[in-house]
Design a protein around this motif. Structure first.
Motif, PDB file in Angstrom:
ATOM      1  N   LYS A  27     -38.155 -21.844 -48.416  1.00 49.48           N
ATOM      2  CA  LYS A  27     -37.633 -21.068 -49.545  1.00 49.48           C
ATOM      3  C   LYS A  27     -38.681 -20.075 -50.050  1.00 49.48           C
ATOM      4  O   LYS A  27     -38.371 -18.919 -50.346  1.00 49.48           O
ATOM      5  CB  LYS A  27     -37.228 -22.011 -50.676  1.00 49.48           C
ATOM      6  N   MET A  28     -39.923 -20.538 -50.119  1.00 49.18           N
ATOM      7  CA  MET A  28     -41.008 -19.687 -50.601  1.00 49.18           C
ATOM      8  C   MET A  28     -41.185 -18.463 -49.681  1.00 49.18           C
ATOM      9  O   MET A  28     -41.312 -17.336 -50.143  1.00 49.18           O
ATOM     10  CB  MET A  28     -42.284 -20.519 -50.628  1.00 49.18           C
ATOM     11  N   MET A  29     -41.166 -18.738 -48.380  1.00 46.76           N
ATOM     12  CA  MET A  29     -41.344 -17.623 -47.436  1.00 46.76           C
ATOM     13  C   MET A  29     -40.134 -16.706 -47.398  1.00 46.76           C
ATOM     14  O   MET A  29     -40.261 -15.506 -47.204  1.00 46.76           O
ATOM     15  CB  MET A  29     -41.655 -18.169 -46.048  1.00 46.76           C
ATOM     16  N   TRP A  30     -38.964 -17.288 -47.585  1.00 48.21           N
ATOM     17  CA  TRP A  30     -37.737 -16.481 -47.634  1.00 48.21           C
ATOM     18  C   TRP A  30     -37.862 -15.453 -48.767  1.00 48.21           C
ATOM     19  O   TRP A  30     -37.578 -14.270 -48.575  1.00 48.21           O
ATOM     20  CB  TRP A  30     -36.515 -17.379 -47.862  1.00 48.21           C
ATOM     21  N   ASP A  78     -24.395 -12.116 -42.473  1.00 47.01           N
ATOM     22  CA  ASP A  78     -24.049 -13.053 -43.542  1.00 47.01           C
ATOM     23  C   ASP A  78     -24.314 -14.457 -43.004  1.00 47.01           C
ATOM     24  O   ASP A  78     -23.589 -14.964 -42.162  1.00 47.01           O
ATOM     25  CB  ASP A  78     -22.568 -12.875 -43.915  1.00 47.01           C
ATOM     26  N   PHE A  79     -25.390 -15.079 -43.502  1.00 45.75           N
ATOM     27  CA  PHE A  79     -25.836 -16.362 -42.950  1.00 45.75           C
ATOM     28  C   PHE A  79     -24.998 -17.544 -43.429  1.00 45.75           C
ATOM     29  O   PHE A  79     -25.211 -18.665 -43.001  1.00 45.75           O
ATOM     30  CB  PHE A  79     -27.329 -16.581 -43.265  1.00 45.75           C
ATOM     31  N   SER A  80     -24.058 -17.288 -44.347  1.00 46.67           N
ATOM     32  CA  SER A  80     -23.214 -18.391 -44.822  1.00 46.67           C
ATOM     33  C   SER A  80     -22.017 -18.607 -43.890  1.00 46.67           C
ATOM     34  O   SER A  80     -21.297 -19.585 -44.012  1.00 46.67           O
ATOM     35  CB  SER A  80     -22.711 -18.087 -46.241  1.00 46.67           C
ATOM     36  N   MET A 118     -32.616 -21.347 -43.563  1.00 44.62           N
ATOM     37  CA  MET A 118     -31.428 -20.533 -43.253  1.00 44.62           C
ATOM     38  C   MET A 118     -30.224 -21.408 -42.895  1.00 44.62           C
ATOM     39  O   MET A 118     -29.087 -21.044 -43.149  1.00 44.62           O
ATOM     40  CB  MET A 118     -31.738 -19.552 -42.119  1.00 44.62           C
ATOM     41  N   ARG A 119     -30.501 -22.568 -42.320  1.00 38.92           N
ATOM     42  CA  ARG A 119     -29.438 -23.527 -42.002  1.00 38.92           C
ATOM     43  C   ARG A 119     -28.714 -23.992 -43.266  1.00 38.92           C
ATOM     44  O   ARG A 119     -27.526 -24.265 -43.245  1.00 38.92           O
ATOM     45  CB  ARG A 119     -30.034 -24.757 -41.309  1.00 38.92           C
ATOM     46  N   LYS A 120     -29.463 -24.096 -44.363  1.00 40.36           N
ATOM     47  CA  LYS A 120     -28.881 -24.544 -45.633  1.00 40.36           C
ATOM     48  C   LYS A 120     -27.864 -23.542 -46.180  1.00 40.36           C
ATOM     49  O   LYS A 120     -27.028 -23.879 -47.002  1.00 40.36           O
ATOM     50  CB  LYS A 120     -29.994 -24.719 -46.690  1.00 40.36           C
TER      51      LYS A 120
END
Ligand code: HEC
Length: 140
Positions: free
Chosen positions: A59-62, A90-92, A135-137
């Motif tokens: 998350k921090m790196m994102w 769109d990664f969702s 990104m999987r999340k």
């Protein structure tokens, strides 16, 4: 003469709007498939399911490297996205989440065209896999 000028202005206005709409439409639709080497496709993540530390790291790196274009939830709506010719994805979506971990790794760190190469910025393997896990999340 005046009416003619008005007509010309009106027509140019219409053409402008049309070109503008077409350009935006093209950004969203222009999805060319990635050519991912077999070596990358076969790569496996080193992050165990539910590893909270890795997700926090991801998350921090994102936020630091990816959010500006991809948006905080990976919808492709970051502040810089409007300036891009290519829609960042769109990664969702199920279509994105169908990629294997190795494929996401390749697209994220090797990149192509407007997707920058991050191999020199995110250097450790554990950081890279933490980003993939993050990104999987986005599909959930
Ligand atoms: C300067 C803007 C920008 C930044 C910063 C950026 N990206 Fe991208 N990214 C893009 C664009 C544009 C594409 C689409 C490229 C294409 O399809 O040719 C893309 C595509 C991708 C894809 C493939 C998506 C798909 O469905 O094809 C992944 C995965 C990705 N980026 C991950 C990342 C990660 C991880 C980071 C941070 C380390 C990051 N990106 C930073 C602009 C950016």
């Amino acid at each position: 003469m005046k009416t003619m000028l008005k007509t010309v202005t009106l027509i140019s206005g219409f053409i402008f709007v049309l070109v503008f709409l077409t350009a935006n439409y093209t950004q969203a639709q222009d999805k060319k498939p990635w050519d991912i080497p077999a070596k990358y496709k076969a790569m496996k993540t080193t992050v165990k399911a539910g590893d909270k530390e890795a997700l926090a790291d991801g998350k921090m790196m994102w936020s630091k490297y990816c959010k500006s274009c991809h948006g905080s939830k990976g919808l492709g709506d970051g502040p810089k996205s409007a300036m891009l010719k290519t829609f960042p994805g769109d990664f969702s979506t199920a279509a994105f989440q169908k990629y294997s971990d190795g494929e996401i790794y390749y697209m994220s760190f090797v990149g192509r065209d407007e997707m920058p190469n991050f191999e020199k910025k995110v250097t450790s393997e554990s950081d890279r896999w933490a980003l993939v896990a993050y990104m999987r999340k986005m599909g959930k």
